[in-house]
Write a protein that holds these residues in place. Structure first.
Motif, short mmCIF file in Angstrom:
data_model
loop_
_atom_site.label_atom_id
_atom_site.label_comp_id
_atom_site.label_asym_id
_atom_site.label_seq_id
_atom_site.Cartn_x
_atom_site.Cartn_y
_atom_site.Cartn_z
N ASN A 24 0.83 -1.20 0.00
CA ASN A 24 0.00 0.00 0.00
C ASN A 24 0.87 1.25 0.00
O ASN A 24 1.67 1.46 0.90
N THR A 25 0.69 2.07 -1.02
CA THR A 25 1.44 3.33 -1.09
C THR A 25 0.51 4.54 -1.17
O THR A 25 0.99 5.66 -1.31
N THR A 26 -0.80 4.31 -1.08
CA THR A 26 -1.75 5.42 -1.27
C THR A 26 -2.55 5.76 -0.02
O THR A 26 -2.84 6.93 0.22
N VAL A 27 -2.94 4.76 0.77
CA VAL A 27 -3.75 5.02 1.96
C VAL A 27 -2.84 5.04 3.19
O VAL A 27 -2.29 4.01 3.58
N HIS A 28 -2.71 6.21 3.80
CA HIS A 28 -1.81 6.36 4.95
C HIS A 28 -2.58 6.34 6.27
O HIS A 28 -2.00 6.03 7.31
N SER A 29 -3.87 6.68 6.22
CA SER A 29 -4.65 6.65 7.45
C SER A 29 -6.13 6.52 7.11
O SER A 29 -6.58 6.91 6.03
N THR A 193 -7.61 -8.41 -4.55
CA THR A 193 -7.79 -7.10 -5.19
C THR A 193 -6.86 -6.04 -4.62
O THR A 193 -7.03 -4.86 -4.92
N SER A 194 -5.92 -6.44 -3.79
CA SER A 194 -4.98 -5.51 -3.17
C SER A 194 -5.69 -4.42 -2.38
O SER A 194 -5.46 -3.23 -2.60
N PRO A 195 -6.59 -4.77 -1.46
CA PRO A 195 -7.26 -3.73 -0.68
C PRO A 195 -6.27 -3.01 0.23
O PRO A 195 -5.31 -3.61 0.71
N LYS A 227 1.92 -2.59 4.51
CA LYS A 227 1.38 -1.29 4.94
C LYS A 227 -0.12 -1.13 4.72
O LYS A 227 -0.57 -0.02 4.49
N PHE A 228 -0.89 -2.22 4.79
CA PHE A 228 -2.33 -1.98 4.72
C PHE A 228 -2.91 -1.95 6.13
O PHE A 228 -2.27 -2.34 7.11
#
Length: 632
Positions: A24-29, A193-195, A227-228
């Motif tokens: 995960n590189t887009t959702v940080h919180s 789906t890489s949630p 990092k999810f």
């Protein structure tokens, strides 16, 4: 589909590619603020808050455990956070944000996955096949076959399922993987789906402590590595399982009693005067602290809960969480690209994928159609030997009529055996629909297409035995016409099962409703009471929409439309014919005379077929409407 085992190099390569797509590189919180759910109290009819002003935040790579005694609101909170229906008739107030900014439902579903408490899996599929179909249903068509295979192999490796890849999930008849492995399959399928956000509803339910730790530790390892974010409701975990979580949110009567790091639990409650006994499971201790169901003094427990709730709301920890949420909203990252991080599969290929999966289930799992085929063959043998080799005489006309009614009516009635299999498919559909994979159209089309060849096979097998043993009209065209009517009968009966089971998805209730409907159709179909003699209400309200009535008419025309029966010869050389016809001077009863006594004509067969097609279509459309209306 192929189940060949790739080499060690392929597995390592697949796992490496899998890590690349999972990270995960887009959702940080992910944060929620002032989540309040209000329903109408059944007794007082006044508004009742089942969640009151709940705040929280989870950072990338963290796992949050959501706990509370029964009725605390933890399942409601999990559903609200996952953008699912909280509870019927509820009023919801919420502020949900990703990276500090609100997001739409469509975007959120592309970023998240929800693993149900019950493992809604196809028991007759292998572990690899389960992940294969998850990839087919969820991944965009732009991904190559090699990329899909690499993703599947990587997940098998990541979740420690490689040795069980070709083992079936398990059915009531065939043993499959263990409970812990089944839960890992459920989670792995959702990670296809890489949630970026993973919701788990009671992921350790029904597992022993070792299996529970096994499941949570796998999720923990992947969450840290890729990092999810993970939010899980959990019930009474062991100490070692509980310590795998980073954060802990404790609810009691809809209010927060604690929300913070797991290691800080002991010191926080000790600061309030609640010292945890040495060597005691922290999760067990805090649940006992807020559980008022079994306390002797209701006044004391209410005061204790009030103290815990007030202490938390005024604590520095609560203020810190509120500050973190506000800081994220002020300096939030751009979420413009979030909605494009994942695209769905081609909607045109979804029904084909569902048909393929259902076809594998249908021929592997004998509960789906195998047992039904055996039941119908047993019925055919019974019917054929009871009405054995009836001679074409007027004394057997009533016996032929009885056999026609019995064959059509009980073939229809025994369609109730399809209910368990359909309810299993329906549970899987609801889970996959809630995760945004496909809708009721693809499901209903696939369900119908898969059933057609099996129902036709049942009609042929039944007829081969019962038709010739009973000595019905001995021509090929009459035989295949009989098969056609039984096939249409089964199509309508199974469509009725689909409609009623979709409307009432509880096995016993669906069984009772279907049995009642078939009993009603038998009564008004025209055999028990001829159509002209039926009560006006039953005739005009139910008889003309009764598919069994048209099957009975069609099969009667098939038997009596072009066949003659010998009359009884009298001692004086004359004949006694029960049904007057133009052939009675030849000591024969023309079959059409029997039809006239029921008010049936031989020229209406085409209309009867048309009515059957319309009835099947209407049942299926109504079933689709029920599924479409019940979106959650």
């Amino acid at each position: 589909m192929s189940t060949s085992n790739p080499s060690i190099e392929d597995v390592e390569k697949g796992a490496a590619m899998d890590y690349a797509h999972l990270t995960n590189t887009t959702v940080h919180s992910f944060s929620w603020e002032n989540v309040t759910v209000t329903v109408k109290d059944r007794k007082t009819k006044q508004p009742l808050e089942i969640l009151s002003g709940v705040n929280g935040i989870v950072e990338a790579g963290e796992m949050l455990a959501l706990m509370g005694p029964s009725g605390s609101g933890k399942t409601t909170l999990l559903n609200v956070l996952a953008h699912r229906a909280a509870t019927a008739g509820a009023t919801i107030q919420q502020t949900l944000a990703i990276n500090g900014a609100p997001t739409s439902l469509a975007s959120f579903r592309k970023l998240s996955s929800y693993v149900e408490q019950e493992d809604a899996l196809v028991g007759s599929l292998t572990v690899r096949e389960t992940l294969h179909f998850a990839a087919q249903l969820a991944l965009p068509s732009s991904l190559s076959k090699a990329e899909r295979k690499a993703r599947i192999e990587g997940l098998l490796s990541s979740f420690g399922l490689y040795d069980q890849a070709d083992t079936i999930i398990g059915t009531p008849i065939r043993k499959g993987v263990s409970g812990g492995q089944k839960r890992r399959v459920s989670v792995a399928a959702q990670l296809m789906t890489s949630p970026r956000i993973l919701f788990l509803d009671e992921p350790t339910s029904g597992l022993d402590s070792a299996a529970s730790w096994e499941v949570i530790s796998f999720v923990k390892e992947l969450a840290k590595k890729h990092k999810f974010l993970v939010v899980a409701s959990i019930h009474q975990p062991s100490t070692t399982t509980f310590e795998l979580f980073d954060k802990f949110l404790l609810l009691s009567k809809g209010k927060v009693a604690y929300n913070g790091p797991v290691p800080g639990i002991k010191d926080y409650f000790a600061g309030l005067g609640y010292n945890m006994p040495l060597y005691m499971n922290p999760a067990e201790y805090v649940i006992q602290l807020v559980n008022t169901d079994f306390t002797r003094s209701s006044t004391k427990s209410s005061q204790q809960l009030e103290h815990l709730h007030t202490s938390w709301s005024g604590s520095p920890n609560a203020a810190l969480i509120a500050h973190q949420i506000q800081a994220k909203s002020i300096s939030h990252d751009s979420t413009a690209t979030l909605s494009t991080t994942h695209t769905t599969a081609n909607p045109l290929t979804l029904p084909l994928t569902l048909v393929h999966r259902s076809f594998i289930k249908s021929y592997r799992d004998i509960v789906a159609y195998g047992i039904r085929i055996g039941m119908y063959l047993g019925l055919a043998i019974m019917m054929g030997t009871v009405w054995l080799r009836l001679s074409p005489t007027q004394s057997n006309i009533q016996s032929f009529t009885n056999a026609i009614f019995f064959g059509g009516a009980f073939m229809s009635f025994m369609a109730v055996a399809y209910i368990p299999s359909y309810l299993e498919d329906l549970a899987l559909f609801r889970k996959e629909r809630a995760n945004g994979l496909y809708g009721p159209t693809a499901f209903m089309v696939a369900n119908f297409v898969v059933g057609v060849p099996y129902l036709f096979l049942i009609a042929v097998l039944f007829s081969v035995v019962a038709y010739w043993l009973g000595n019905f009209a001995p021509t090929a065209s009459s035989f295949w016409t009989w098969v056609m009517w039984l096939f249409l009968d089964l199509l309508a009966a199974e469509s009725l099962v689909v409609l009623l089971s979709s409307l009432i998805p509880i096995f016993v209730v669906a069984l009772a409703a279907t049995a009642f409907a078939n009993g009603l159709w038998m009564c008004v179909g025209g055999f028990m009471v001829q159509p002209e003699a039926l009560n006006v209400f039953w005739r005009y309200v139910f008889h003309y929409i009764d598919y069994q009535a048209y099957v009975f008419r069609g099969m009667m025309v098939n038997e009596f439309g072009s066949r003659n029966y010998s009359c009884e010869k009298l001692e004086d050389g004359g004949c006694f014919c029960m049904y007057p016809s133009r052939l009675q001077d030849q000591c024969l009863v023309e079959g059409r005379a029997v039809l006239e006594s029921y008010g049936y004509g031989t020229g209406d067969v085409g209309r009867y077929v048309g009515y059957m097609v319309v009835i099947v279509f209407v049942y299926r459309v109504l079933g689709w409407v029920v599924l479409w209306v019940r979106k959650h």
